[in-house]
Write a protein that holds these residues in place. Structure first.
Motif, PDB file in Angstrom:
ATOM      1  N   GLN A 177       0.835  -1.201   0.000  1.00 49.77           N
ATOM      2  CA  GLN A 177       0.000   0.000   0.000  1.00 49.77           C
ATOM      3  C   GLN A 177       0.874   1.257   0.000  1.00 49.77           C
ATOM      4  O   GLN A 177       1.595   1.545   0.950  1.00 49.77           O
ATOM      5  N   ARG A 178       0.791   2.030  -1.093  1.00 55.18           N
ATOM      6  CA  ARG A 178       1.633   3.206  -1.293  1.00 55.18           C
ATOM      7  C   ARG A 178       1.190   4.371  -0.428  1.00 55.18           C
ATOM      8  O   ARG A 178       0.029   4.478  -0.029  1.00 55.18           O
ATOM      9  N   VAL A 179       2.141   5.301  -0.201  1.00 56.09           N
ATOM     10  CA  VAL A 179       1.859   6.586   0.422  1.00 56.09           C
ATOM     11  C   VAL A 179       2.581   7.662  -0.384  1.00 56.09           C
ATOM     12  O   VAL A 179       3.742   7.490  -0.791  1.00 56.09           O
ATOM     13  N   TYR A 180       1.869   8.787  -0.623  1.00 53.94           N
ATOM     14  CA  TYR A 180       2.451   9.958  -1.277  1.00 53.94           C
ATOM     15  C   TYR A 180       2.546  11.076  -0.241  1.00 53.94           C
ATOM     16  O   TYR A 180       1.547  11.418   0.398  1.00 53.94           O
ATOM     17  N   LEU A 181       3.744  11.632  -0.071  1.00 53.99           N
ATOM     18  CA  LEU A 181       4.027  12.580   0.997  1.00 53.99           C
ATOM     19  C   LEU A 181       4.007  14.016   0.487  1.00 53.99           C
ATOM     20  O   LEU A 181       4.328  14.290  -0.677  1.00 53.99           O
ATOM     21  N   GLN A 182       3.674  14.931   1.402  1.00 57.96           N
ATOM     22  CA  GLN A 182       3.514  16.340   1.043  1.00 57.96           C
ATOM     23  C   GLN A 182       4.839  16.998   0.672  1.00 57.96           C
ATOM     24  O   GLN A 182       4.898  17.852  -0.223  1.00 57.96           O
ATOM     25  N   ASP A 183       5.928  16.612   1.318  1.00 61.08           N
ATOM     26  CA  ASP A 183       7.203  17.306   1.144  1.00 61.08           C
ATOM     27  C   ASP A 183       8.173  16.553   0.233  1.00 61.08           C
ATOM     28  O   ASP A 183       9.389  16.686   0.351  1.00 61.08           O
ATOM     29  N   ARG A 184       7.641  15.735  -0.682  1.00 66.65           N
ATOM     30  CA  ARG A 184       8.477  15.031  -1.650  1.00 66.65           C
ATOM     31  C   ARG A 184       8.007  15.379  -3.061  1.00 66.65           C
ATOM     32  O   ARG A 184       6.805  15.574  -3.307  1.00 66.65           O
ATOM     33  N   ASN A 185       8.956  15.456  -3.988  1.00 66.80           N
ATOM     34  CA  ASN A 185       8.603  15.737  -5.373  1.00 66.80           C
ATOM     35  C   ASN A 185       7.800  14.600  -5.981  1.00 66.80           C
ATOM     36  O   ASN A 185       7.940  13.434  -5.578  1.00 66.80           O
ATOM     37  N   ASP A 186       6.965  14.925  -6.958  1.00 65.89           N
ATOM     38  CA  ASP A 186       6.128  13.937  -7.626  1.00 65.89           C
ATOM     39  C   ASP A 186       6.838  13.400  -8.862  1.00 65.89           C
ATOM     40  O   ASP A 186       7.415  14.169  -9.652  1.00 65.89           O
ATOM     41  N   PHE A 187       6.768  12.076  -9.027  1.00 67.91           N
ATOM     42  CA  PHE A 187       7.351  11.426 -10.201  1.00 67.91           C
ATOM     43  C   PHE A 187       6.306  10.500 -10.819  1.00 67.91           C
ATOM     44  O   PHE A 187       5.530   9.850 -10.090  1.00 67.91           O
ATOM     45  N   PHE A 188       6.313  10.429 -12.140  1.00 75.91           N
ATOM     46  CA  PHE A 188       5.299   9.679 -12.870  1.00 75.91           C
ATOM     47  C   PHE A 188       5.936   8.800 -13.938  1.00 75.91           C
ATOM     48  O   PHE A 188       7.011   9.126 -14.473  1.00 75.91           O
ATOM     49  N   ILE A 189       5.246   7.703 -14.232  1.00 77.84           N
ATOM     50  CA  ILE A 189       5.410   6.979 -15.486  1.00 77.84           C
ATOM     51  C   ILE A 189       4.035   6.957 -16.129  1.00 77.84           C
ATOM     52  O   ILE A 189       3.086   6.412 -15.552  1.00 77.84           O
ATOM     53  N   GLU A 190       3.943   7.601 -17.292  1.00 80.62           N
ATOM     54  CA  GLU A 190       2.640   7.812 -17.928  1.00 80.62           C
ATOM     55  C   GLU A 190       1.741   8.567 -16.945  1.00 80.62           C
ATOM     56  O   GLU A 190       2.135   9.628 -16.456  1.00 80.62           O
ATOM     57  N   GLU A 191       0.569   8.038 -16.596  1.00 81.86           N
ATOM     58  CA  GLU A 191      -0.330   8.738 -15.678  1.00 81.86           C
ATOM     59  C   GLU A 191      -0.225   8.208 -14.249  1.00 81.86           C
ATOM     60  O   GLU A 191      -1.013   8.611 -13.381  1.00 81.86           O
ATOM     61  N   PHE A 192       0.753   7.349 -14.003  1.00 88.65           N
ATOM     62  CA  PHE A 192       0.840   6.694 -12.693  1.00 88.65           C
ATOM     63  C   PHE A 192       1.927   7.343 -11.850  1.00 88.65           C
ATOM     64  O   PHE A 192       3.096   7.397 -12.252  1.00 88.65           O
ATOM     65  N   GLN A 193       1.533   7.806 -10.644  1.00 84.36           N
ATOM     66  CA  GLN A 193       2.483   8.434  -9.730  1.00 84.36           C
ATOM     67  C   GLN A 193       3.236   7.374  -8.946  1.00 84.36           C
ATOM     68  O   GLN A 193       2.647   6.467  -8.360  1.00 84.36           O
ATOM     69  N   LEU A 194       4.562   7.496  -8.900  1.00 81.97           N
ATOM     70  CA  LEU A 194       5.404   6.536  -8.193  1.00 81.97           C
ATOM     71  C   LEU A 194       5.399   6.832  -6.696  1.00 81.97           C
ATOM     72  O   LEU A 194       5.332   7.981  -6.265  1.00 81.97           O
ATOM     73  N   ALA A 195       5.489   5.778  -5.898  1.00 84.06           N
ATOM     74  CA  ALA A 195       5.350   5.891  -4.442  1.00 84.06           C
ATOM     75  C   ALA A 195       6.517   6.636  -3.815  1.00 84.06           C
ATOM     76  O   ALA A 195       7.672   6.493  -4.239  1.00 84.06           O
ATOM     77  N   ASP A 196       6.220   7.425  -2.783  1.00 86.93           N
ATOM     78  CA  ASP A 196       7.266   7.983  -1.921  1.00 86.93           C
ATOM     79  C   ASP A 196       7.682   6.973  -0.860  1.00 86.93           C
ATOM     80  O   ASP A 196       8.827   6.956  -0.417  1.00 86.93           O
ATOM     81  N   ASN A 197       6.724   6.133  -0.441  1.00 88.96           N
ATOM     82  CA  ASN A 197       6.989   5.089   0.539  1.00 88.96           C
ATOM     83  C   ASN A 197       5.764   4.186   0.576  1.00 88.96           C
ATOM     84  O   ASN A 197       4.758   4.444  -0.107  1.00 88.96           O
ATOM     85  N   VAL A 198       5.820   3.117   1.363  1.00 86.89           N
ATOM     86  CA  VAL A 198       4.631   2.342   1.691  1.00 86.89           C
ATOM     87  C   VAL A 198       4.144   2.795   3.063  1.00 86.89           C
ATOM     88  O   VAL A 198       4.846   3.518   3.783  1.00 86.89           O
ATOM     89  N   GLU A 199       2.922   2.375   3.409  1.00 88.02           N
ATOM     90  CA  GLU A 199       2.396   2.796   4.707  1.00 88.02           C
ATOM     91  C   GLU A 199       3.275   2.279   5.842  1.00 88.02           C
ATOM     92  O   GLU A 199       3.845   1.183   5.766  1.00 88.02           O
ATOM     93  N   LYS A 200       3.376   3.082   6.898  1.00 90.72           N
ATOM     94  CA  LYS A 200       4.147   2.727   8.088  1.00 90.72           C
ATOM     95  C   LYS A 200       3.220   2.843   9.294  1.00 90.72           C
ATOM     96  O   LYS A 200       2.723   3.930   9.589  1.00 90.72           O
ATOM     97  N   LEU A 201       2.981   1.737   9.954  1.00 92.89           N
ATOM     98  CA  LEU A 201       2.079   1.699  11.101  1.00 92.89           C
ATOM     99  C   LEU A 201       2.793   1.081  12.294  1.00 92.89           C
ATOM    100  O   LEU A 201       3.776   0.342  12.121  1.00 92.89           O
ATOM    101  N   PRO A 202       2.322   1.350  13.516  1.00 95.57           N
ATOM    102  CA  PRO A 202       2.972   0.776  14.699  1.00 95.57           C
ATOM    103  C   PRO A 202       3.006  -0.748  14.649  1.00 95.57           C
ATOM    104  O   PRO A 202       2.210  -1.390  13.951  1.00 95.57           O
ATOM    105  N   PHE A 203       3.903  -1.320  15.410  1.00 95.41           N
ATOM    106  CA  PHE A 203       4.057  -2.772  15.449  1.00 95.41           C
ATOM    107  C   PHE A 203       3.218  -3.407  16.556  1.00 95.41           C
ATOM    108  O   PHE A 203       3.376  -4.596  16.842  1.00 95.41           O
ATOM    109  N   ASN A 204       2.330  -2.630  17.179  1.00 93.87           N
ATOM    110  CA  ASN A 204       1.412  -3.159  18.188  1.00 93.87           C
ATOM    111  C   ASN A 204       0.055  -2.497  18.014  1.00 93.87           C
ATOM    112  O   ASN A 204      -0.032  -1.322  17.616  1.00 93.87           O
ATOM    113  N   ARG A 205      -0.994  -3.236  18.317  1.00 94.10           N
ATOM    114  CA  ARG A 205      -2.347  -2.675  18.279  1.00 94.10           C
ATOM    115  C   ARG A 205      -3.218  -3.428  19.277  1.00 94.10           C
ATOM    116  O   ARG A 205      -3.189  -4.668  19.333  1.00 94.10           O
TER     117      ARG A 205
END
Length: 425
Positions: free
Chosen positions: A254-282
């Protein structure tokens, strides 16, 4: 992938005490003969907030789930239930784990025709249940195994139920453990060795991503249940669940796009800045209550309410109403309605609102704030004398259920369920 779809399973075990001749009492078997239940579910959804593409893109998905449940009596007091099935899905959003392996132009709104667009989950769940001679104590144990392309799960657990007050009061406790392992399928642009000359954007594409070192997820749960027959017409129950999870609770694709990173594309698809990061406990705590009221021979009411809390910041409320209407000795119809509302997780951020300095973030709209409405109807045919036969099996019941689900985020889903129970002669 996450889906909302819900399978409806029927009661597999019943117990009755009777007397026979000369006041000599004996206990009837917990289950007289082998029962076979066939279940089928078809689920279809669509929406515009796919987590695979950072909270924006098609959520189109279909899933078919055939299931068989066989309940076998072992002696007078024991039942072995074998529950097995498959869940086969086709998903437009998961196809975009690699949006560049199809024939169409890459876009979060168009599914790729590559291998990641479909998968099959298989599962096997045996349960052994023992009832005491007076049928006031029920002890059970179970295992659960399931697997799909990128995930394997093994579970085990057990339960204890005590009936008292002439079986008008029921207390129960259930414990369950799941030990799961990922075979992570990261977005294609984050995999080692990825390079594509078609990348456009300002600067050099350099995502923040590092592969997860922890690939296991363990879940431990305890459920406490209390049920009371209050009058001949009224029955109520309460439940309390405590669930603790540890390990990899992020979904690796699951991708995440961040506010303070430049946007990059291939065709109409935006490349990920990272994947989601969630705590290791719930830690999760659902508290629920049910009330069933018998109005008359034709009409009953079944209500349900649940409060949910977890330490990720999500609180939720659920309320539902089902009205079984007996239209004949064999046919019952039941309209139903369910309302759900939840707050957003502390870690949810829509596309390009989280900062790279945040410790945790996700754009999965299942963790956003939303309300949902689910409404539908069902119909059940019951033949307690199993007059209808299919080979060596008597038809005990057959049911159909349809539900329509609508969420304020725009997600819409339809759920069809069909079930039939047979008794071996």
């Amino acid at each position: 992938m996450k889906k909302i779809g819900i399978l409806v399973f029927f009661g597999l075990i019943s117990w009755t005490g009777i007397s026979q001749g000369n006041n000599q009492e004996y206990i009837k078997k917990v289950l007289e003969t082998t029962e076979v239940e066939l279940l089928y579910s078809y689920y279809s959804q669509d929406g515009d907030n796919a987590a695979v593409t950072g909270g924006e893109g098609t959520e189109k998905l279909t899933d078919m789930t055939p299931t068989i449940v066989v309940s076998i009596p072992i002696g007078e007091d024991n039942v072995l239930s074998l529950d097995a099935g498959i869940s086969a899905y086709t998903s437009a959003s998961s196809s975009n784990i690699n949006p560049f392996d199809g024939n169409n132009s890459a876009s979060p709104w168009v599914e790729s025709s590559g291998a990641s667009r479909s998968d099959v989950l298989t599962y096997f769940h045996p349960t052994f249940t023992h009832s005491s001679k007076d049928r006031n104590v029920i002890v059970s144990g179970n295992m659960a195994v399931s697997a799909e392309y990128d995930y394997f799960s093994f579970g085990f657990g057990g339960g204890y139920t005590h009936l008292m007050n002439e079986k008008n009061t029921e207390l129960g406790i259930i414990g369950q453990v799941y030990l799961d392992t990922y075979n992570p399928q990261y977005p294609i642009e984050l995999r080692e060795g990825f390079f594509d000359s078609r990348i456009t954007g300002t600067g050099t594409y350099s995502p923040l991503f590092n592969e997860f070192s922890e690939l296991k997820r363990n879940t431990y749960s305890i459920s406490l249940n209390f049920s009371q027959i209050i009058t001949k017409r009224l029955q109520a129950s309460l439940s309390l669940d405590m669930i603790f999870q540890e390990g990899l609770l992020s979904t690796p694709h699951q991708r995440v796009y961040l506010q303070d990173r430049n946007d990059f594309f291939i065709e109409e698809f935006q490349l990920a800045d990272n994947v989601e990061k969630l705590p290791f406990n719930r830690f999760k705590v659902p508290i629920g209550g049910r009330i069933a009221y018998y109005l008359n021979e034709l009409l009953s009411l079944r209500t349900y309410f649940r409060y949910y809390y977890d330490d990720w910041g999500v609180t939720a409320y659920t309320g539902s109403l089902e009205i079984p209407i007996k239209i004949s000795d064999k046919f019952t119809v039941y309209p139903m309605y369910r309302y759900y509302t939840q707050t957003a997780s502390d870690y949810f951020y829509p596309k390009e609102t989280a900062l790279s300095t945040y410790e945790y973030y996700t754009s999965d709209y299942d963790l956003s704030a939303f309300n949902s409405n689910q409404y539908g109807f069902g119909i059940t045919y019951r033949d307690i004398f199993t007059q209808s036969k299919v080979w060596k099996f008597g038809l005990k019941s057959i049911s159909f259920r349809f539900n329509q689900y609508e969420r304020t985020t725009g997600l819409s889903a339809s759920i069809f369920e069909l079930g039939a129970k047979f008794i071996m002669d």
